[in-house]
Design an enzyme around this catalytic site. Structure first.
Site, short mmCIF file in Angstrom:
data_model
loop_
_atom_site.label_atom_id
_atom_site.label_comp_id
_atom_site.label_asym_id
_atom_site.label_seq_id
_atom_site.Cartn_x
_atom_site.Cartn_y
_atom_site.Cartn_z
N ASP A 196 0.87 -1.17 0.00
CA ASP A 196 0.00 0.00 0.00
C ASP A 196 0.92 1.23 0.00
OD1 ASP A 196 -1.59 2.19 0.67
OD2 ASP A 196 -2.93 1.01 1.93
N LYS A 222 -3.90 12.15 -1.75
CA LYS A 222 -2.88 12.60 -0.79
C LYS A 222 -1.82 13.40 -1.54
CE LYS A 222 -4.26 9.14 2.50
NZ LYS A 222 -4.23 7.73 2.85
C1 LIG Z 1 -5.45 7.02 2.99
C2 LIG Z 1 -5.21 5.58 3.05
C3 LIG Z 1 -6.10 4.67 2.48
C4 LIG Z 1 -7.38 5.16 1.86
O1 LIG Z 1 -8.22 4.17 1.44
P1 LIG Z 1 -9.52 4.52 0.59
O2 LIG Z 1 -10.22 3.25 0.49
O3 LIG Z 1 -9.04 5.03 -0.74
O4 LIG Z 1 -10.28 5.58 1.33
C5 LIG Z 1 -5.77 3.32 2.50
N1 LIG Z 1 -4.63 2.89 3.07
C6 LIG Z 1 -3.75 3.74 3.64
C7 LIG Z 1 -2.49 3.24 4.24
C8 LIG Z 1 -4.03 5.10 3.68
O5 LIG Z 1 -3.19 5.94 4.27
#
Ligand SMILES: *Cc1c(COP(=O)(O)O)cnc(C)c1O
Length: 411
Positions: A196, A222
């Site tokens: 991720d 982001k």
């Molecule tokens: C911001 C973030 C997300 C966001 O997930 P969405 O399903 O797109 O809202 C996921 N994983 C991490 C580590 C994040 O920081």
């Protein structure tokens, strides 16, 4: 340390001119670009054009004339160089949560003799929720989520693990994983990896092809500045394209969606990760936001990010009145992403007092104050001023004003 140092660092900053590509109030210090990136001016123009002209005037013909149908692949190709990915491996779609469900499901089915998903306790909760949901759906005999503490990850990558799912930069502490090393260890045991890259994309210099990553997901809103709820992306290494079987078999991932055949036939390559109709308004805005990265060298972005973080930390460390803030990020900049986190019993109230003073930061439960440094629009002078104000709020206990204790739905 005086403001003179910050001024000199800004004068030598090769990215300083980038700030003018954003709509940012000159009086505002925005240290939350790791939650929601600022608005690139190019997005305003594009949003108006897409709504007024493409949708408003050209209507349905825009799928062809304005290439709406190609947007997921087009935006994916713009994101790919930021990941160190060659063409044909990145596609823009859905949210990280949905994308993680899709690739996690693929990865599990690619290792049918194994049932473990390995992750860590303090991974981003949404990622764990998706893994929990998928393992419940598949049943305990087929899939189990194994959570360990950070230092125990490498020792727990065994031949029973189907897939290792980790976030490169921890959302709270900012601690960085070594993608190359963990990916290599996983492959040695025959496991796949999913990274991720939510807090990495656009701010760290990544080489995911070279590091042999199998799959990755990342965020559009982001550091990529695509706007609230902008779509996310999926990376799938070319070597896996023929083995993928993703579960959300919607028509946009069909090889010929407009043939309207009854039988699902996946498209080839990363296109098969698409499910339903893309959100064209949002994706067009993200497409425009990618213009700010044209010609930007991510090594320079990383260098500036480190410089901002080091200045912030040095300023905090020299102020006796800030000794109640306990650093919860790694002390060495090489070990963290583009943020600093401190714990404090009044972290929430301090965050509200800072926001009230025009310094936007965020709070993460239960006691973390988080400062994000988006190098394309944050200056060293911003950092200098932020720490001055922080010191005043803490030393004069301004945060104790009851108006700073009220929590809203989103913190
Ligand atoms: C911001 C973030 C997300 C966001 O997930 P969405 O399903 O797109 O809202 C996921 N994983 C991490 C580590 C994040 O920081």
């Amino acid at each position: 340390m005086t403001s003179q140092l910050a001024v000199e660092l800004d004068q030598a900053d090769v990215l300083a001119h980038k700030r003018q590509e954003f709509k940012l109030d000159p009086g505002l210090i925005y240290l939350d670009g790791n939650s929601l990136g600022a608005l690139p001016l190019a997005c305003i123009e594009r949003a108006r054009d897409v709504v007024e002209n493409q949708w408003g005037r050209d209507l349905i013909s825009s799928w062809n004339t304005h290439h709406w149908i190609e947007l997921p692949a087009q935006v994916g190709e713009k994101i790919a160089p930021l990941l160190g990915a060659a063409t044909g491996q990145v596609i823009c779609c859905d949210s990280i949560s949905v994308n993680l469900f899709k690739i996690l499901s693929c990865a599990i089915s690619m290792r049918p003799a194994r049932r473990l998903i390995l992750s860590q306790h303090d991974n981003f909760p949404a990622d764990l929720y998706i893994a929990q949901g998928l393992s419940e759906m598949l049943g305990a005999e087929n899939c189990e989520l194994q959570l360990v503490n950070d230092p125990e990850i490498e020792g727990n990558i065994t031949e029973e693990v189907a897939v290792v799912v980790l976030t490169h930069v921890n959302y709270k502490s900012g601690k960085l994983h070594n993608i190359e090393r963990i990916t290599h260890l996983a492959h040695e045991k025959g496991a796949l990896v999913i990274w991720d890259l939510a807090h990495s994309t656009g701010v760290l210099s990544l080489e995911i092809d070279k590091w042999n990553v199998d799959f990755a997901v990342g965020c559009g809103y982001k550091y990529l500045n695509g706007g609230p709820g902008s779509p996310a992306f999926i990376y799938a290494a070319t070597r896996h394209h023929n083995a993928i079987k993703q579960p959300l078999t919607g028509w946009m991932g069909h090889s010929q969606p407009f043939a309207f055949s009854k039988q699902y036939q996946p498209a080839s390559g990363v296109q098969q990760f698409l499910s339903g109709t893309p959100g064209i308004l949002s994706m067009s805005v993200l497409d425009a936001a990618m213009e700010v990265y044209a010609g930007v060298d991510l090594h320079q972005v990383r260098d500036k990010s480190i410089s901002l973080g080091e200045l912030f930390l040095a300023l905090v460390n020299e102020k006796q009145e800030l000794s109640s803030l306990i650093l919860s990020s790694p002390a060495q900049s090489a070990d963290r992403g583009s943020q600093l986190a401190f714990s404090h019993p009044h972290a929430f109230d301090i965050s509200q007092a800072l926001i009230d003073a025009g310094i936007v930061v965020d709070f993460r439960s239960p006691d973390i104050l988080r400062f994000g440094f988006a190098p394309l629009y944050v200056s060293h002078f911003d950092v200098y001023k932020a720490v001055q104000v922080l010191a005043e709020i803490v030393s004069k206990k301004i945060y104790l004003n009851h108006k700073y204790g009220m929590r809203q739905k989103v913190t």
